[in-house]
Scaffold this active site. Sequence first.
Site, PDB file in Angstrom:
ATOM      1  N   ASP A  42      64.427  -8.745  25.020  1.00 47.44           N
ATOM      2  CA  ASP A  42      65.118  -8.514  23.762  1.00 47.44           C
ATOM      3  C   ASP A  42      64.379  -7.108  23.310  1.00 47.44           C
ATOM      4  OD1 ASP A  42      66.275 -10.739  24.535  1.00 47.44           O
ATOM      5  OD2 ASP A  42      65.791 -11.925  22.777  1.00 47.44           O
ATOM      6  N   ASP A  80      69.651 -10.470  23.680  1.00 52.05           N
ATOM      7  CA  ASP A  80      70.147 -11.436  22.723  1.00 52.05           C
ATOM      8  C   ASP A  80      71.529 -10.943  22.387  1.00 52.05           C
ATOM      9  OD1 ASP A  80      69.080 -13.786  21.275  1.00 52.05           O
ATOM     10  OD2 ASP A  80      68.732 -12.730  19.508  1.00 52.05           O
ATOM     11  N   HIS A  82      74.905 -12.316  20.138  1.00 49.67           N
ATOM     12  CA  HIS A  82      75.282 -13.423  19.540  1.00 49.67           C
ATOM     13  C   HIS A  82      76.679 -12.890  19.079  1.00 49.67           C
ATOM     14  CE1 HIS A  82      71.366 -15.433  19.383  1.00 49.67           C
ATOM     15  NE2 HIS A  82      70.860 -14.466  18.307  1.00 49.67           N
ATOM     16  N   HIS A  86      77.300 -16.433  14.216  1.00 50.30           N
ATOM     17  CA  HIS A  86      76.551 -17.391  15.216  1.00 50.30           C
ATOM     18  C   HIS A  86      75.825 -18.442  14.356  1.00 50.30           C
ATOM     19  CE1 HIS A  86      73.387 -18.390  18.129  1.00 50.30           C
ATOM     20  NE2 HIS A  86      74.401 -18.210  18.864  1.00 50.30           N
ATOM     21  N   HIS A 115      71.812 -10.826  13.443  1.00 48.17           N
ATOM     22  CA  HIS A 115      71.112 -10.010  14.234  1.00 48.17           C
ATOM     23  C   HIS A 115      71.879  -9.692  15.554  1.00 48.17           C
ATOM     24  CE1 HIS A 115      69.199 -13.569  15.363  1.00 48.17           C
ATOM     25  NE2 HIS A 115      68.995 -13.232  16.604  1.00 48.17           N
ATOM     26  N   LYS A 140      72.246 -13.597  26.422  1.00 44.45           N
ATOM     27  CA  LYS A 140      71.904 -14.823  26.167  1.00 44.45           C
ATOM     28  C   LYS A 140      72.206 -15.129  24.659  1.00 44.45           C
ATOM     29  CE  LYS A 140      67.026 -13.879  25.035  1.00 44.45           C
ATOM     30  NZ  LYS A 140      67.222 -14.161  23.749  1.00 44.45           N
ATOM     31  N   CYS A 185      61.516 -15.717  21.544  1.00 46.08           N
ATOM     32  CA  CYS A 185      62.186 -15.462  23.052  1.00 46.08           C
ATOM     33  C   CYS A 185      61.254 -15.288  24.403  1.00 46.08           C
ATOM     34  CB  CYS A 185      63.056 -14.345  23.079  1.00 46.08           C
ATOM     35  SG  CYS A 185      64.467 -14.854  21.865  1.00 46.08           S
TER      36      CYS A 185
END
Length: 240
Positions: A42, A80, A82, A86, A115, A140, A185
């Site tokens: 990330d 990351d 989303h 989310h 984010h 993810k 993470c």
Amino acid sequence: MLDRRQVLAMLGTTALATLAPTALFAAASIKPDDASALLVIDVQNCFLPGGSLAVKEGEQVVPVINKMAKAFANVVMTQDWHTPGHVSFASVHSGKKPFETIDLPYGKQVLWPDHCVQGTDGAALSKDLAIPHAELIIRKGFHKDVDSYSAFLEADGKTSTGLAGYLKGRKIKRVFVAGLATDFCVAWTALDARKAGFEVYVVEDACRGIDTQGSLAKAWADMAKAGVKRIQSADIAVSA
Ligand code: VGL
Ligand code: ZN
């Protein structure tokens, strides 16, 4: 700095016999092989200065990771990723603010500022990453109702991202984890990598943490208990 010859000159022969050279010269003692992979977690604009969930000193991991990556034949990066709205965003839970927690069907969830929304500049990997040989980027957290700190398993504890299968298919035995954030993470990825049977190293100076409600100390304690090895980038041999 003393060099090896000066240290040897200072030590008597008795001391030399009792002190293993490896204890004296432990730096750069780990040499990644073809069964090793670096997981770069990330390193995205949202987590860097000016980002919506900026991690303190987050930008400092980039040169460390770039240098270290040269020692690895296998590099995997994560993003990351989303959906808008989310479930991990405080903005979708009325009356809730970022860094508060709520109970979701799969457990406790920390709420974050919006984010890493799919396709936005905030979700892009840092332009300062210089790892052209990275072989896979795994995204993810793309299911709207489930978070995924871990690169292996979503927060429901059962939905796989496919990463363990990929790494096993590539005959990887050891993973080295770096990036953002140490206590979310990075830690969840390291813990799940242990559960999936990998030997796991977290490279401390190649990570930075968020540290909310004691999360950083807890993450290191959980990782130590799970047999994750805590190392520094200088422990990894990067040949010239
Ligand atoms: C992360 C909080 C929310 C991370 C991702 O990359 O550590 N932290 N989403
Ligand atoms: Zn997230």
